[in-house]
Design a protein around this motif. Structure first.
Motif, mmCIF file in Angstrom:
data_model
loop_
_atom_site.group_PDB
_atom_site.id
_atom_site.type_symbol
_atom_site.label_atom_id
_atom_site.label_comp_id
_atom_site.label_asym_id
_atom_site.label_seq_id
_atom_site.Cartn_x
_atom_site.Cartn_y
_atom_site.Cartn_z
ATOM 1 N N ARG A 168 -21.428 -8.925 -2.821
ATOM 2 C CA ARG A 168 -20.613 -8.311 -1.780
ATOM 3 C C ARG A 168 -20.448 -6.816 -1.999
ATOM 4 O O ARG A 168 -20.433 -6.325 -3.140
ATOM 5 N N SER A 169 -20.264 -6.087 -0.904
ATOM 6 C CA SER A 169 -19.950 -4.667 -1.015
ATOM 7 C C SER A 169 -18.472 -4.503 -1.340
ATOM 8 O O SER A 169 -17.643 -5.362 -0.994
ATOM 9 N N VAL A 170 -18.148 -3.423 -2.005
ATOM 10 C CA VAL A 170 -16.747 -3.131 -2.311
ATOM 11 C C VAL A 170 -15.957 -2.981 -1.017
ATOM 12 O O VAL A 170 -14.804 -3.411 -0.913
ATOM 13 N N GLU A 171 -16.585 -2.383 -0.001
ATOM 14 C CA GLU A 171 -15.902 -2.179 1.278
ATOM 15 C C GLU A 171 -15.508 -3.504 1.925
ATOM 16 O O GLU A 171 -14.413 -3.626 2.489
ATOM 17 N N SER A 172 -16.388 -4.512 1.825
ATOM 18 C CA SER A 172 -16.057 -5.809 2.426
ATOM 19 C C SER A 172 -14.928 -6.498 1.674
ATOM 20 O O SER A 172 -14.110 -7.198 2.273
ATOM 21 N N ILE A 173 -14.876 -6.290 0.363
ATOM 22 C CA ILE A 173 -13.778 -6.836 -0.432
ATOM 23 C C ILE A 173 -12.461 -6.211 0.004
ATOM 24 O O ILE A 173 -11.455 -6.903 0.234
ATOM 25 N N GLU A 174 -12.450 -4.903 0.135
ATOM 26 C CA GLU A 174 -11.236 -4.194 0.539
ATOM 27 C C GLU A 174 -10.793 -4.615 1.940
ATOM 28 O O GLU A 174 -9.590 -4.795 2.195
ATOM 29 N N GLN A 175 -11.759 -4.801 2.834
ATOM 30 C CA GLN A 175 -11.419 -5.194 4.203
ATOM 31 C C GLN A 175 -10.745 -6.564 4.231
ATOM 32 O O GLN A 175 -9.740 -6.767 4.932
ATOM 33 N N GLU A 176 -11.299 -7.524 3.484
ATOM 34 C CA GLU A 176 -10.748 -8.876 3.506
ATOM 35 C C GLU A 176 -9.357 -8.923 2.887
ATOM 36 O O GLU A 176 -8.452 -9.588 3.414
ATOM 37 N N ILE A 177 -9.164 -8.215 1.788
ATOM 38 C CA ILE A 177 -7.846 -8.165 1.162
ATOM 39 C C ILE A 177 -6.838 -7.507 2.103
ATOM 40 O O ILE A 177 -5.697 -7.966 2.250
ATOM 41 N N THR A 178 -7.259 -6.439 2.759
ATOM 42 C CA THR A 178 -6.358 -5.726 3.664
ATOM 43 C C THR A 178 -5.928 -6.607 4.832
ATOM 44 O O THR A 178 -4.738 -6.665 5.181
ATOM 45 N N LEU A 179 -6.889 -7.317 5.433
ATOM 46 C CA LEU A 179 -6.543 -8.147 6.583
ATOM 47 C C LEU A 179 -5.730 -9.368 6.181
ATOM 48 O O LEU A 179 -4.700 -9.673 6.795
ATOM 49 N N ASN A 180 -6.177 -10.088 5.156
ATOM 50 C CA ASN A 180 -5.554 -11.367 4.806
ATOM 51 C C ASN A 180 -4.233 -11.226 4.068
ATOM 52 O O ASN A 180 -3.341 -12.066 4.231
ATOM 53 N N LEU A 181 -4.106 -10.194 3.248
ATOM 54 C CA LEU A 181 -2.914 -10.061 2.402
ATOM 55 C C LEU A 181 -2.014 -8.906 2.824
ATOM 56 O O LEU A 181 -0.817 -9.101 3.068
ATOM 57 N N THR A 182 -2.577 -7.717 2.926
ATOM 58 C CA THR A 182 -1.737 -6.555 3.196
ATOM 59 C C THR A 182 -1.163 -6.569 4.608
ATOM 60 O O THR A 182 0.028 -6.304 4.806
ATOM 61 N N SER A 183 -1.993 -6.881 5.603
ATOM 62 C CA SER A 183 -1.516 -6.773 6.987
ATOM 63 C C SER A 183 -0.348 -7.715 7.314
ATOM 64 O O SER A 183 0.587 -7.296 8.010
ATOM 65 N N PRO A 184 -0.318 -8.971 6.831
ATOM 66 C CA PRO A 184 0.867 -9.791 7.115
ATOM 67 C C PRO A 184 2.143 -9.241 6.476
ATOM 68 O O PRO A 184 3.231 -9.352 7.058
ATOM 69 N N LEU A 185 2.005 -8.646 5.288
ATOM 70 C CA LEU A 185 3.179 -8.084 4.629
ATOM 71 C C LEU A 185 3.686 -6.858 5.384
ATOM 72 O O LEU A 185 4.891 -6.698 5.610
ATOM 73 N N VAL A 186 2.754 -5.997 5.795
ATOM 74 C CA VAL A 186 3.144 -4.794 6.535
ATOM 75 C C VAL A 186 3.723 -5.182 7.894
ATOM 76 O O VAL A 186 4.746 -4.633 8.327
#
Length: 292
Positions: A102-120
Motif C-alpha cells: 500500500r501507499s502511505v497516502e492510502s493508509i493516511e486516507q483510510e485512517i482519516t476517513l474511518n477514525l478521525t472524521s467520526p471523532l471530528v
C-alpha cells in the motif's frame, strides 16, 4: 422498555447513500424523523433523501476528511434545524491492498476517513446536540474493532481506535446529556463488501453468510431504545471473537482454522453474487456488475 420516538427528530447519517446508511435513513424517516443524508456523492445523497417517506429531508454532499466541509455541513444543519437529535457516524472504507504494497497516502486516507472524521464530526456537532432534549450519537464500528483482520490491518487499526474512542466518549458525554454508543456489525451485504470479495480481500469475515443492512438497522434502533455503550447485530459472532481475544498469543494457531472456513464462505458469497447478477467472472477474475 421505552421505545425511542423518532417523531420530528433531526437525524444526520454519514455515508447515508450507502447500503447501511440508506436503510437507516428509511427506517428513521418511516418513524417520523427528518433526515439529513450525508455522502461524498451529493447526487446520490439527494436521491436517497428524495425517496424517503415523510417530509423535511435533505441530501448533502460532503467530504468528511475535509474539516472546512465538515464545519460547513453542521452550519447548514444549524441554519435549517437549530439542533441535532441523533448523529449517526456510519461512513467507512476499506482496501484489499496488502499492507506491504500500500501507499502511505492510502493508509493516511483510510485512517482519516474511518477514525478521525467520526471523532471530528462528533466534536463539531456537540453544540447542536446540546440543543436537543434527548441527544444521541450512534457510531457504526465493526467486529474488526475487536478482532484483528490480518489482510486489512489499516481497517483494523481504524476500527480498534474508533471503538476505544467511542467507549471513552460515551463515558464522558453521558454526564453532559448526550448518550453515545456503538454498533459492531460483522460482514454486511453492501457494495463495499461485494467489492472486497471480488478483489480477493479479507476472507476471515466470511465465517458465516453476510448479514443484511436490515440487521444493522435493528441493532441501531435497539441502541436508541435502550441506550448502552455497545450493541452487536449478531451476538453469537461477537462472543466468539471476544473469547478469541482473551488469548491473543494463540491467534497464529487459530487463524488457519478461521481462514479455511472463511475462504469457503467467500467462495459461496461470490457465487451468490453471480446468481443475483451482481458479479461475474471474466478470464478467471471476478468483477462487480453495477446495478442500474
Amino acid at each position: 422498555m421505552r421505545r425511542f420516538d423518532f417523531t420530528d427528530k433531526v437525524v444526520l447519517v454519514t455515508g447515508g447513500a450507502g447500503g447501511i446508511g440508506s436503510a437507516l435513513c428509511h427506517r428513521f424517516a418511516a418513524g417520523g424523523a427528518r433526515c439529513v443524508v450525508v455522502d461524498i456523492d451529493g447526487v446520490r445523497a439527494e436521491k436517497v433523501a428524495a425517496a424517503l417517506p415523510g417530509a423535511g429531508h435533505s441530501g448533502i454532499g460532503c467530504d468528511l476528511t475535509q474539516r472546512a466541509q465538515l464545519e460547513g455541513l453542521f452550519e447548514q444543519v444549524a441554519e435549517v434545524h437549530g439542533r441535532l437529535d441523533v448523529l449517526v457516524n456510519n461512513v467507512g472504507m476499506t482496501s484489499s491492498e496488502r499492507f506491504d504494497a500500500r501507499s502511505v497516502e492510502s493508509i493516511e486516507q483510510e485512517i482519516t476517513l474511518n477514525l478521525t472524521s467520526p471523532l471530528v464530526a462528533t466534536r463539531i456537532a456537540i453544540p447542536l446536540l446540546k440543543a436537543s432534549r434527548d441527544a444521541r450519537v450512534v457510531t457504526t464500528v465493526s467486529l474488526g474493532g475487536i478482532f484483528p483482520l490480518g489482510e486489512t490491518p489499516i481497517y483494523t487499526a481504524s476500527k480498534f481506535g474508533l471503538r476505544g474512542a467511542m467507549l471513552a466518549i460515551g463515558l464522558d458525554l453521558r454526564s453532559k446529556g448526550i448518550l453515545a454508543g456503538s454498533v459492531l456489525p460483522s460482514a454486511t451485504d453492501t457494495r463495499m463488501l461485494r467489492q472486497e470479495a471480488v478483489d480477493g480481500g479479507n476472507s476471515m469475515q466470511f465465517q458465516d453468510p453476510p448479514q443484511q443492512p436490515a440487521n444493522v438497522v435493528t441493532a441501531v434502533v435497539s441502541l436508541l431504545d435502550r441506550p448502552r455503550l455497545e450493541a452487536y447485530p449478531r451476538s453469537g459472532e461477537s462472543r466468539l471473537v471476544r473469547c478469541a481475544m482473551l488469548v491473543p498469543n494463540l491467534l497464529p494457531r487459530i487463524f488457519p482454522l478461521f481462514r479455511k472456513r472463511g475462504d469457503r464462505g467467500m467462495a459461496r458469497y461470490l457465487e451468490e453474487l453471480r446468481r443475483r447478477g451482481l458479479a461475474r467472472q471474466t478470464d478467471g477474475r471476478w468483477e462487480l456488475v453495477e446495478e442500474a
